[in-house]
Design a protein around this motif. Structure first.
Motif, mmCIF file in Angstrom:
data_model
loop_
_atom_site.group_PDB
_atom_site.id
_atom_site.type_symbol
_atom_site.label_atom_id
_atom_site.label_comp_id
_atom_site.label_asym_id
_atom_site.label_seq_id
_atom_site.Cartn_x
_atom_site.Cartn_y
_atom_site.Cartn_z
ATOM 1 N N LYS A 182 0.823 -1.205 0.000
ATOM 2 C CA LYS A 182 0.000 0.000 0.000
ATOM 3 C C LYS A 182 0.857 1.256 0.000
ATOM 4 O O LYS A 182 1.735 1.426 0.838
ATOM 5 C CB LYS A 182 -0.926 0.016 1.219
ATOM 6 C CG LYS A 182 -1.985 1.104 1.172
ATOM 7 C CD LYS A 182 -2.985 0.943 2.300
ATOM 8 C CE LYS A 182 -4.101 1.977 2.208
ATOM 9 N NZ LYS A 182 -5.108 1.819 3.295
ATOM 10 N N GLY A 183 0.584 2.152 -0.961
ATOM 11 C CA GLY A 183 1.179 3.476 -1.000
ATOM 12 C C GLY A 183 0.085 4.511 -0.819
ATOM 13 O O GLY A 183 -1.079 4.173 -0.568
ATOM 14 N N SER A 184 0.439 5.792 -0.948
ATOM 15 C CA SER A 184 -0.553 6.840 -0.725
ATOM 16 C C SER A 184 -0.212 8.073 -1.555
ATOM 17 O O SER A 184 0.944 8.490 -1.610
ATOM 18 C CB SER A 184 -0.608 7.202 0.761
ATOM 19 O OG SER A 184 -1.607 8.167 1.008
ATOM 20 N N PHE A 185 -1.253 8.645 -2.175
ATOM 21 C CA PHE A 185 -1.074 9.815 -3.029
ATOM 22 C C PHE A 185 -2.213 10.790 -2.776
ATOM 23 O O PHE A 185 -3.360 10.384 -2.549
ATOM 24 C CB PHE A 185 -1.059 9.394 -4.502
ATOM 25 C CG PHE A 185 -0.837 10.510 -5.474
ATOM 26 C CD1 PHE A 185 0.323 11.270 -5.439
ATOM 27 C CD2 PHE A 185 -1.779 10.806 -6.451
ATOM 28 C CE1 PHE A 185 0.543 12.303 -6.341
ATOM 29 C CE2 PHE A 185 -1.575 11.833 -7.364
ATOM 30 C CZ PHE A 185 -0.408 12.580 -7.309
ATOM 31 N N GLN A 186 -1.886 12.076 -2.797
ATOM 32 C CA GLN A 186 -2.877 13.130 -2.573
ATOM 33 C C GLN A 186 -3.079 13.918 -3.858
ATOM 34 O O GLN A 186 -2.113 14.242 -4.550
ATOM 35 C CB GLN A 186 -2.373 14.054 -1.463
ATOM 36 C CG GLN A 186 -3.324 15.177 -1.088
ATOM 37 C CD GLN A 186 -2.809 15.955 0.113
ATOM 38 O OE1 GLN A 186 -3.010 15.553 1.254
ATOM 39 N NE2 GLN A 186 -2.131 17.062 -0.147
#
Length: 224
Positions: free
Chosen positions: A104-108
């Motif tokens: 899991k990664g995260s981007f805004q």
């Protein structure tokens, strides 16, 4: 009493008609010219994407997992072969967790269509790079209030063929979830961060693709 001649009035009317025709013709020609110039500007760079300021994001496939969260830069590392999820949150463009090799990664990113009128406030363009032969599939997903998961019927597919690669507009695939929420057989268009769903994310399925390059432009895309 001598009647006034209507010649002057006729000449004036003819002059007005000719002027109106000229104005309409000029407007049509100008409109065509504008569309042509805009088209040339959009493709002038030769890579398929528009010209102008944009935000860059690279999705990089790696054979071995990373061991730390990465909260800066413009790249997200993903498995070279395998799946992971990139959680999406609303805000200015920013990589919040660039390590997706642990699952899991995260981007805004900003809300792309607050009114859900089918015209985005920005657009996303993508192309495959790296060694020829790889392929990836990216699908936008989310869950409802009860925890049921929905994934869009539209998937972005990137294939690295031999030779030069070009960008394509993938706003429809990455900024919306197209699903039948109420079971009536009709697909609903749900933009990112619409309140009907929550916990939006990109499901990334990689099969050897080294790099997907994204560009986010402040130009609209009409998905209607």
């Amino acid at each position: 009493m001598k009647k006034k001649s209507s010649t002057n009035g006729s000449i004036g009317l003819v002059t007005m008609i000719l002027a109106l025709i000229g104005a309409i013709t000029a407007g049509v020609i100008y409109g065509v010219g504008y569309e042509q110039r805009r088209s040339v500007t959009s493709s002038a760079a030769g890579h398929g994407a528009p010209n102008g300021a944009h935000y860059n994001l690279n999705i990089i496939g790696v054979p071995k997992g990373k061991t730390a969260d990465m909260t800066s830069g413009h790249r997200i590392f993903v498995p070279l072969v395998g799946k992971c999820s990139v959680a999406l949150s609303q805000g200015e463009f920013s990589v919040l967790d660039g390590n997706c090799t642990d699952g899991k990664g995260s981007f805004q990113l900003p809300n792309p269509d607050p009114d859900n009128d089918g015209v985005t406030t920005y657009s996303v363009w993508a192309r495959a790079l790296g060694k020829p032969g790889g392929k990836s599939e990216t699908t936008t997903c989310a869950t409802d209030a009860t925890g049921v998961e929905y994934c869009s019927v539209n998937t972005m597919i990137q294939i690295r063929n031999k030779g030069k690669t070009s960008f394509s507009d993938v706003s429809r695939q990455l900024l919306y979830v197209y699903v039948d929420l109420n079971g009536d057989g009709v697909l609903e268009r749900i933009p990112l961060f619409d309140e009907r769903l929550k916990d939006y994310y990109w499901s990334y399925d990689n099969n050897g693709l080294k790099i997907v390059q994204f560009r986010f432009y402040e130009i609209p895309t009409n998905v209607n």
